[in-house]
Enzyme design. Sequence first.
Site, PDB file in Angstrom:
ATOM      1  N   CYS A   1       0.838  -1.199   0.000  1.00 22.22           N
ATOM      2  CA  CYS A   1       0.000   0.000   0.000  1.00 22.22           C
ATOM      3  C   CYS A   1       0.880   1.258   0.000  1.00 22.22           C
ATOM      4  O   CYS A   1       1.738   1.417   0.869  1.00 22.22           O
ATOM      5  CB  CYS A   1      -0.920  -0.003   1.222  1.00 22.22           C
TER       6      CYS A   1
ATOM      7  N   GLY B   1      -7.597  -7.197  -9.811  1.00 22.69           N
ATOM      8  CA  GLY B   1      -8.254  -6.260  -8.913  1.00 22.69           C
ATOM      9  C   GLY B   1      -9.379  -5.517  -9.599  1.00 22.69           C
ATOM     10  O   GLY B   1     -10.517  -5.981  -9.664  1.00 22.69           O
ATOM     11  N   ARG B   2      -9.033  -4.363 -10.184  1.00 20.27           N
ATOM     12  CA  ARG B   2     -10.064  -3.484 -10.734  1.00 20.27           C
ATOM     13  C   ARG B   2     -10.916  -4.160 -11.790  1.00 20.27           C
ATOM     14  O   ARG B   2     -12.133  -3.990 -11.812  1.00 20.27           O
ATOM     15  CB  ARG B   2      -9.407  -2.214 -11.299  1.00 20.27           C
TER      16      ARG B   2
END
Length: 319
Positions: free
Chosen positions: A105, A238-239
């Site tokens: 992150c 992910g997206r």
Amino acid sequence: MEEKVSSKQNISKKSHYFCVAPMMAKTDRHARFFHRILTKRAMLYTEMIPIYGIIKGKNDKLLEHNQEEYPLALQLGGSDPEMLAEGSIMGEEKGYTEINLNIGCPSPKASNGRIGACLMKEPKLIGKCINLMKSSTKLTISIKTRIGIDDMDIGRPLDDFIETVSDNGCKTVIIHARKALLKGLNPKENRNIPPLNYSRVYDLKNKFPNLNIVINGGIKSIDECKYHLKYTDGVMLGRYAYDQPYILSNVDNELFELDNKPISRIDAVKEYKKYCINEVKKGTSTNLVTRHIMGLYHGCKGAKTWRKKLAKIKDVKQL
Ligand SMILES: Cc1cc2nc3c(=O)[nH]c(=O)nc-3n(C[C@H](O)[C@H](O)[C@H](O)COP(=O)(O)O)c2cc1C
């Protein structure tokens, strides 16, 4: 034939063949329930849960999930070895399949709290965290990281980092194939601007053949997954998986080679509707459950009408 998977599924070959990425404010337990309707075999991940919230905030509600979501990894954020070990024990008691440590992150808030990608510069500390987590639970301990941060050389220092985590007991390494530039880019830019370097991830698999290496970043089709799977042990989306979730309906047959017929969109909605009705009865707001199926008809005729209808729904029985 449909295959049932339990939480304690052995981490075997193909355990991470296809994963849906952890995404804060997206892959909550409702989204994951919906994803599980579409694929029985993908490994699912929780959003990152900061360890301080669980331990200091004494908030084990953050760990709530549905058994239907298994196999399911709990992603923790933090760098306090004792707290992470405690969180891992709690995760095991709650039934999770795996504990994942976030070392990717890039947000300034995360860096200020010594969470996420900034920890790539602290391999000794990460080694200690993994070691203690590993010795406190029987579950697989995995990490999700990047190929580097800022001016870190993505050659030898990355190899050394991976070697340290491996030596301390982490055998599943998920790698977002781009650097994070902590100084200068915001988290969204850090998911798009630094160039993808898939070959560096393939190279890690060659150097560490005994590790389970999962590649992540910019993957947008089953064919692309098949390509990456020639060089790695797994892919993580992910997206794309969140925005166009119907791709998940092809994962079990095309990647895991099960002879499941992909569920139709209509049947997936019917199944999810039952879940939504139950959730709303328990007090969940309608939009918190309906928002995850906005992209179900992406690319189909009527997709816009579907989204408009969903946005207006006040009662999930109207689904
Ligand atoms: C809205 C959003 C939230 C995210 N939250 C997390 C998170 O909690 N933990 C994590 O490891 N990665 C997080 N990520 C990064 C994704 O897991 C993934 O690594 C990244 O989006 C690249 O993969 P993709 O190109 O397939 O989306 C997040 C990404 C997005 C878009």
